[in-house]
Design a protein around this motif. Structure first.
Motif, PDB file in Angstrom:
ATOM      1  N   PHE A  72      -1.321  -5.075   3.426  1.00 37.01           N
ATOM      2  CA  PHE A  72       0.216  -4.102   4.083  1.00 37.01           C
ATOM      3  C   PHE A  72      -0.390  -2.890   4.818  1.00 37.01           C
ATOM      4  O   PHE A  72      -1.476  -2.556   4.365  1.00 37.01           O
ATOM      5  CB  PHE A  72       0.339  -3.620   2.581  1.00 37.01           C
ATOM      6  N   PRO A  73       0.180  -2.622   5.582  1.00 34.30           N
ATOM      7  CA  PRO A  73      -0.184  -1.428   7.004  1.00 34.30           C
ATOM      8  C   PRO A  73      -0.127   0.594   5.423  1.00 34.30           C
ATOM      9  O   PRO A  73      -0.411   0.694   6.754  1.00 34.30           O
ATOM     10  CB  PRO A  73       1.292  -1.741   7.298  1.00 34.30           C
ATOM     11  N   GLY A  74       0.617   0.586   4.415  1.00 33.00           N
ATOM     12  CA  GLY A  74       0.768   1.440   4.507  1.00 33.00           C
ATOM     13  C   GLY A  74       2.343   1.942   3.473  1.00 33.00           C
ATOM     14  O   GLY A  74       2.448   0.709   2.406  1.00 33.00           O
ATOM     15  N   TRP A  75       2.144   3.232   3.073  1.00 31.94           N
ATOM     16  CA  TRP A  75       3.757   3.259   2.196  1.00 31.94           C
ATOM     17  C   TRP A  75       4.916   3.732   2.660  1.00 31.94           C
ATOM     18  O   TRP A  75       4.553   4.437   3.870  1.00 31.94           O
ATOM     19  CB  TRP A  75       3.248   4.349   0.921  1.00 31.94           C
ATOM     20  N   ARG A  76       5.751   2.573   2.572  1.00 27.40           N
ATOM     21  CA  ARG A  76       7.504   3.151   2.723  1.00 27.40           C
ATOM     22  C   ARG A  76       7.735   3.754   1.730  1.00 27.40           C
ATOM     23  O   ARG A  76       8.109   3.641   0.666  1.00 27.40           O
ATOM     24  CB  ARG A  76       7.712   1.437   3.412  1.00 27.40           C
ATOM     25  N   TRP A 196       5.548  -3.612   2.723  1.00 24.88           N
ATOM     26  CA  TRP A 196       4.588  -2.268   2.715  1.00 24.88           C
ATOM     27  C   TRP A 196       4.370  -3.163   1.300  1.00 24.88           C
ATOM     28  O   TRP A 196       5.051  -3.393   0.114  1.00 24.88           O
ATOM     29  CB  TRP A 196       5.306  -1.539   3.627  1.00 24.88           C
ATOM     30  N   GLY A 197       3.459  -1.339   0.878  1.00 21.58           N
ATOM     31  CA  GLY A 197       3.721  -1.194   0.148  1.00 21.58           C
ATOM     32  C   GLY A 197       5.051   0.211  -0.262  1.00 21.58           C
ATOM     33  O   GLY A 197       5.450   1.007   0.392  1.00 21.58           O
ATOM     34  N   GLY A 208       6.170   2.083  -7.537  1.00 17.93           N
ATOM     35  CA  GLY A 208       5.439   1.672  -6.461  1.00 17.93           C
ATOM     36  C   GLY A 208       5.830  -0.172  -6.354  1.00 17.93           C
ATOM     37  O   GLY A 208       6.225  -0.456  -7.835  1.00 17.93           O
ATOM     38  N   LEU A 209       6.410  -0.476  -5.596  1.00 16.89           N
ATOM     39  CA  LEU A 209       5.588  -2.238  -5.399  1.00 16.89           C
ATOM     40  C   LEU A 209       5.013  -2.757  -4.794  1.00 16.89           C
ATOM     41  O   LEU A 209       4.589  -2.282  -3.282  1.00 16.89           O
ATOM     42  CB  LEU A 209       7.866  -2.789  -4.758  1.00 16.89           C
ATOM     43  N   VAL A 210       3.794  -3.395  -5.043  1.00 24.05           N
ATOM     44  CA  VAL A 210       2.436  -3.406  -4.404  1.00 24.05           C
ATOM     45  C   VAL A 210       2.606  -4.772  -3.975  1.00 24.05           C
ATOM     46  O   VAL A 210       2.650  -6.043  -4.852  1.00 24.05           O
ATOM     47  CB  VAL A 210       1.312  -3.331  -5.529  1.00 24.05           C
ATOM     48  N   PRO A 211       1.955  -5.968  -2.934  1.00 25.78           N
ATOM     49  CA  PRO A 211       1.956  -7.304  -2.902  1.00 25.78           C
ATOM     50  C   PRO A 211       1.139  -7.937  -2.887  1.00 25.78           C
ATOM     51  O   PRO A 211      -0.046  -6.917  -2.951  1.00 25.78           O
ATOM     52  CB  PRO A 211       2.069  -7.142  -0.959  1.00 25.78           C
TER      53      PRO A 211
END
Length: 379
Positions: A72-76, A196-197, A208-211
């Motif tokens: 994932f590319p970063g944090w939303r 994203w995260g 936080g929600l983390v794939p």
């Protein structure tokens, strides 16, 4: 030819397994002892930032982690109601062939590392640790709980924040410090919207929600827990849901899925930073045994893996042990201290904000971004 030929690693978790792989790649004989008889890890996820993937690439394992996880590319960033505030992209400057971040379950990572270590020829004894260390100058003799002993060229303590090796080397002078926050984790089916995260900021916590895979993600909740209260394991799901009561939107919908207390992983945040050096004679500490930061930069496992990969690289050279250990400390201590200090600062700002205190110097987002960029530099 390496001057170190036989090494004992105490602890066969992330740091110890990575060290075993790195050492075996240089032809060094490796034995591991692991206190956990089941060699198990808790089942939620772990974030692999790009600098960790760079280190894993050095031992040939970054690609497998990326395939078994979810990039994932970063944090939303959102408020507590799910309103989108901004995107905070990460970078892949350290390892351009890999994602900016990779989420993966801890059991999958453990299997990748353990399979690689055993395939490379390292051995492991489970359900045991060490009782004593006797440095004899040209070797170190280790005594085991069954009364047997053996000599090694080097002992590596990778046995976590409550390290037995650290205690044997330095006594009880250095102990973990609770910092007033805790993190809760729970696995959930991945929402299609989580590309994203995802981070949600509430009045006295953050979520936080983390794939972790195509259909898997985990929720993390950081909360203030003054006094390090005891948590009844049977009530962990109820307690986690209660701490999410201020959230609406996506978090509120997911809140009702937190039903299994046995699946909640609750960890008080504890920190530790050993002074330089982390070794004495022919025994050295790595990972959480020497330095444990809060998870605010998601760099705890990354720092342990970097320790292990670098130590394996240096020990593979035809250099004296003292030269190797001194170079290791020159290249690791300030980098680890930077992570430790940055995490503590972000934690302090969070706790102040949750108490309603206004610190005009508080810039957690800026510090997080600058720290990520700094850690892309080589070490």
């Amino acid at each position: 030819m390496p001057t170190i030929r036989r090494v004992l690693i105490v602890g066969a978790g992330i740091g110890g397994l990575t060290a075993a792989i790195a050492l075996r790649r240089n032809g060094i004989n490796v034995e591991m002892v692991e206190q956990n008889p089941n060699w198990s890890v808790y089942g939620v996820g772990i974030i692999q930032p790009n600098n960790m993937l760079r280190a894993l690439d050095c031992i040939g394992l970054a690609q497998q982690c990326a395939e078994d996880g979810a990039g994932f590319p970063g944090w939303r960033i959102h408020d507590k109601d799910g309103n989108h505030l901004m995107d905070a992209p990460s970078t892949c400057a350290a390892a351009p062939a890999y994602p900016e971040n990779n989420g993966i379950t801890r059991p999958r990572l453990q299997k990748i590392l353990s399979d690689a270590a055993l395939s490379a020829g390292a051995t492991v004894s489970l359900g045991t640790t060490i009782d004593a260390i006797h440095d004899e100058g040209n070797a170190v003799r280790v005594t085991f709980p069954d009364g047997t002993s053996s000599s090694y060229d080097l002992v590596i303590g990778a046995d976590g924040i409550y390290s037995k090796v650290r205690e044997l080397l330095f006594g009880d002078k250095y102990r973990p410090l609770y910092i007033g926050q805790a993190v809760w984790r729970y696995n959930l089916p991945r929402l299609p919207s989580v590309t994203w995260g995802e981070m949600f900021f509430g009045p006295d916590s953050k979520v936080g929600l983390v794939p972790m895979a195509e259909k898997e993600m985990y929720m993390l909740l950081v909360s203030s827990e003054p006094g390090n209260p005891w948590m009844d394991r049977a009530q962990l799901a109820d307690n986690m849901r209660q701490r999410l009561s201020a959230y609406t939107g996506p978090v509120a919908q997911l809140r009702e899925r937190i039903t299994d207390s046995a699946a909640v992983v609750y960890k008080p945040m504890e920190t530790l930073l050993m002074p330089d050096p982390w070794y004495r004679g022919r025994t050295i500490l790595i990972g959480d045994a020497a330095h444990a930061a809060t998870p605010h930069l998601a760099q705890g496992a990354a720092m342990a893996i970097e320790d292990a990969v670098l130590l394996g690289e240096l020990l593979g050279r035809d250099s004296g042990l003292q030269e190797v250990l001194d170079e290791f400390m020159r290249r690791r201590f300030e980098r680890v201290r930077f992570v430790f200090d940055s995490c503590n600062q972000i934690s302090t700002w969070e706790k102040q904000e949750w108490l309603g205190e206004n610190d005009p110097n508080a810039k957690p987002g800026e510090l997080l971004h600058s720290a990520i960029l700094e850690l892309m530099n080589d070490y």
